[in-house]
Write an enzyme that holds these catalytic residues in place. Structure first.
Site, short mmCIF file in Angstrom:
data_model
loop_
_atom_site.label_atom_id
_atom_site.label_comp_id
_atom_site.label_asym_id
_atom_site.label_seq_id
_atom_site.Cartn_x
_atom_site.Cartn_y
_atom_site.Cartn_z
N GLU A 279 -10.26 -2.14 4.78
CA GLU A 279 -9.19 -2.42 5.73
C GLU A 279 -9.68 -2.31 7.17
O GLU A 279 -9.34 -3.12 8.03
CB GLU A 279 -8.03 -1.45 5.50
CG GLU A 279 -6.82 -1.74 6.39
CD GLU A 279 -5.63 -0.86 6.06
OE1 GLU A 279 -4.54 -1.14 6.56
OE2 GLU A 279 -5.80 0.11 5.30
N SER B 269 4.33 -1.49 4.19
CA SER B 269 4.57 -2.86 4.66
C SER B 269 4.88 -3.80 3.50
O SER B 269 4.17 -3.81 2.49
CB SER B 269 3.34 -3.38 5.42
OG SER B 269 3.10 -2.61 6.57
N GLN C 278 0.83 -1.20 0.00
CA GLN C 278 0.00 0.00 0.00
C GLN C 278 0.87 1.25 0.00
O GLN C 278 1.67 1.46 0.91
CB GLN C 278 -0.91 0.00 1.23
CG GLN C 278 -1.90 1.15 1.25
CD GLN C 278 -2.82 1.08 2.46
OE1 GLN C 278 -2.36 0.91 3.58
NE2 GLN C 278 -4.12 1.20 2.23
N GLY C 279 0.69 2.11 -0.99
CA GLY C 279 1.44 3.35 -1.08
C GLY C 279 0.56 4.54 -0.75
O GLY C 279 0.17 5.30 -1.65
N SER D 212 -4.73 6.59 12.30
CA SER D 212 -4.45 6.61 13.74
C SER D 212 -5.73 6.62 14.55
O SER D 212 -6.82 6.89 14.05
CB SER D 212 -3.61 7.86 14.08
OG SER D 212 -4.42 9.02 14.01
N SER E 263 0.78 6.38 2.88
CA SER E 263 1.44 7.30 3.82
C SER E 263 2.72 7.88 3.23
O SER E 263 3.44 7.22 2.48
CB SER E 263 1.78 6.57 5.12
OG SER E 263 0.61 6.18 5.79
#
Length: 389
Positions: free
Chosen positions: A243, A160, A125-126, A370, A128
């Site tokens: 997600e 990740s 996943q790109g 977050s 952040s």
């Protein structure tokens, strides 16, 4: 509300339980490495060949086309069977694949979905960036249209398993719109394309699970855009809803199992004064609270499944699950360290190091948004509170 599963669901559970008993790997998953990647993909292929890949994916895309309730039963039995962690397959199975199903054209679906289900390709996943993590709308990775390609420059971080990935769900700033949420594009990026540099980052646990990714004139075909150019924010919200909503079902069941094991551990483990740990009122209170919270989490999951059964994708209520689970998971893993006491320090650095597991849990209140972002979503989109200024 009928709290008893219908007979066909009980039969399904038994079918799942039997298959897992015969097929779950008995060798432990290796630490983060190419060996771990191969292990994860082999386990995904085993599930596919057994007819268990993509439980609730539509049949036309290689899934079973089953209900979310059946998916929950699958995850429950996976946890009870101590099946391996999904590992490098997480992004592809739990949100890139579902996002493609919901938002991509048929060409992208036909090319990518079978490879995800068969364990042939790894996704990362790109989203952040160094200056845009929780504030995802602040992303600055730049994409310029050049003919039939986007030319991309910039950086992503906390990606990740990027060092093992074949494809990436990538958010790109393609125009400077008046509103920050506009001018963003969601595209499929080939991680083997020229101009991509991956730099692993070692976590507090000692494993290089996440990475920095750098893009230098990386060319992405416009045919890889999901949705429309400059309209990727809504696609990204679809990704995050998957997600946050269904991506952590197995983890929730494992949290309940961990609590039960801790209760048994506290009943037998004796402290320096010869008293069992469960006779410590503070420990007993924390265990009882954790068990009650796990039961509440299970009830929340069932309610969420009922809601999602009437929708094409999970709603904002998934943020309640993600937030509650992330904080509960931290408390339970810290409780394990406290129950073990001095033995926790003796295990430091080993495969059964409880402090390593506890340290890793802190990512759970950051990943997928977050805990503060989750609270904002709950307040604004679930409770209908006014947006802060």
């Amino acid at each position: 509300m009928d709290l008893l599963l219908p007979r066909e669901m009980a039969d399904f559970r038994e079918e799942v339980r039997t298959w897992l008993a015969e097929n779950v790997p008995r060798t432990p998953r290796p630490p983060v490495s190419t060996e771990a990647r191969d292990f994860d993909l082999a386990w995904q292929r085993t599930q596919f060949e057994g007819g268990w890949a993509g439980i609730n994916w539509p049949k036309e895309y290689g899934g079973r086309g089953l209900s979310l309730l059946e998916q929950m039963i699958w995850y429950e039995e996976m946890a009870w069977a101590e099946a391996p962690y999904i590992g490098v397959c997480f992004v592809g199975i739990n949100h890139a694949g579902p996002t493609l199903i919901a938002r991509a054209n048929e060409e992208l679906k036909a090319f990518h979905l079978p490879k995800i289900l068969k364990g042939e390709k790894v996704w990362c996943q790109g989203f952040s960036e160094p200056g845009a993590g929780s504030d995802l709308a602040g992303l600055s990775l730049r994409g310029e249209i050049d003919g039939d390609h986007l030319v991309v420059n910039g950086q992503k971080t906390w990606t990740s398993y990027a060092q093992f990935a074949d494809f990436q769900e990538l958010l790109i700033r393609t125009s400077r719109a008046d509103k920050r949420h506009h001018g963003i594009t969601w595209a499929v990026c080939d991680m083997h394309a020229p101009g991509i540099t991956v730099r692993p980052i070692e976590l507090l646990t000692g494993e290089p699970e996440v990475c920095d990714v750098f893009y230098d004139d990386v060319r992405i075909p416009l045919s890889n855009v999901v949705g429309e150019v400059d309209d990727g924010w809504s696609v990204a919200m679809s990704t995050l809803s998957f997600e946050r909503g269904t991506g952590f079902m197995k983890d929730q069941v494992e949290a309940s199992r961990r609590i039960d094991r801790l209760i048994e551990e506290a009943r037998t483990r004796v402290d320096r004064r010869g008293r069992t740990r469960i006779d410590d009122d503070a420990i007993a209170d924390r265990l009882a609270t954790a068990r009650a919270e796990a039961a509440a989490l299970s009830a929340m999951s069932l309610a969420n499944i009922t809601r999602n059964a009437r929708s094409t994708q999970p709603g904002p209520e998934g943020s309640m699950l993600r937030l509650f689970f992330g904080e509960l998971d931290q408390r339970v893993k810290k409780l394990a360290v406290d129950i073990l006491g001095a033995e926790a320090a003796e295990r430091f650095g080993g495969p059964a190091d409880p402090s390593k597991v506890w340290h890793r849990s802190f990512a759970g209140t950051i990943a997928a948004g977050s805990k503060d972002i989750q609270r904002n979503i709950i307040g604004e989109r679930v409770l209908g509170l006014p947006k802060g200024k």
